[in-house]
Design an enzyme around this catalytic site. Structure first.
Site, mmCIF file in Angstrom:
data_model
loop_
_atom_site.group_PDB
_atom_site.id
_atom_site.type_symbol
_atom_site.label_atom_id
_atom_site.label_comp_id
_atom_site.label_asym_id
_atom_site.label_seq_id
_atom_site.Cartn_x
_atom_site.Cartn_y
_atom_site.Cartn_z
ATOM 1 N N PRO A 138 0.792 -1.226 0.000
ATOM 2 C CA PRO A 138 0.000 0.000 0.000
ATOM 3 C C PRO A 138 0.830 1.286 0.000
ATOM 4 O O PRO A 138 0.851 2.038 0.980
ATOM 5 C CB PRO A 138 -0.842 -0.130 1.261
ATOM 6 C CG PRO A 138 0.036 -0.920 2.186
ATOM 7 C CD PRO A 138 0.770 -1.894 1.298
ATOM 8 N N CYS A 139 1.475 1.558 -1.117
ATOM 9 C CA CYS A 139 2.287 2.770 -1.229
ATOM 10 C C CYS A 139 1.441 4.024 -1.056
ATOM 11 O O CYS A 139 1.960 5.075 -0.665
ATOM 12 C CB CYS A 139 3.035 2.787 -2.563
ATOM 13 S SG CYS A 139 1.999 2.493 -4.005
#
Length: 179
Positions: A138-139
């Site tokens: 989950p950048c």
């Protein structure tokens, strides 16, 4: 199948793509302007793709991504990734990012400090910018200093980052100054 497989799937943010190998998920592609552009961007990362029916583990990963983006707060850490081709640093960064709960955010600097590499915020940002597994890694949950949005390399840029965070129930009022 000797080449990685891929398929497209619907989400609340648009039609995404996922590619896989015998090892695990090779890449996730967030939606582009249209389906052909989504596939083309995926093919730039992985040239030899074959569109095919996903195996059970990939179908389960797709369903989990869809639930997460539907607001279910689903955990994605059990999805197996094919990390071949990643540097040891990228692997460490992506594992740390996967531990950030849905709806929560951290800064690049905080993530660097957590990895014992204070001062490596820009390197964290570069790793996030080249993340082949958005949503699973989950950048979008990693922000610039002061809670500002920072950048986002997917189509739509920061607006897509906000859409992902909003789908997860993140408090966006703190981010509006960083756009």
């Amino acid at each position: 199948m000797t080449n990685p497989g891929y398929t497209l799937f619907e989400t609340p943010i648009g039609r995404c793509a996922v590619a896989w190998s015998a090892v695990g998920i090779v890449a996730v592609q967030l939606p582009e302007r249209h389906e052909a552009a989504t596939v083309e961007r995926l093919r730039r990362r992985i040239p030899r793709l074959e569109r095919s029916e996903p195996p059970t583990a990939v179908r389960q990963a797709i369903a989990a991504i869809q639930r997460l983006l539907d607001g279910a707060g689903t955990e994605l850490s059990a999805i197996v990734l094919d990390e071949r081709g990643l540097s040891p640093f990228q692997r460490r960064v992506y594992r740390a990012a996967r531990a950030i709960p849905a709806g929560r955010t951290v800064t690049y600097g905080a993530l660097a400090a957590q990895l014992g590499q204070a001062g490596a915020a820009r390197a964290i940002g570069r790793a996030m910018g080249s993340n082949p597994f958005p949503i699973i890694v989950p950048c979008h949950r990693v922000l610039a200093a002061g809670g500002k949005a920072g950048g986002f390399s997917a189509h739509g840029g920061v607006a897509t980052k906000f859409a992902l965070l909003q789908a997860e129930g993140a408090a966006l009022q703190d981010l509006s100054a960083g756009a």
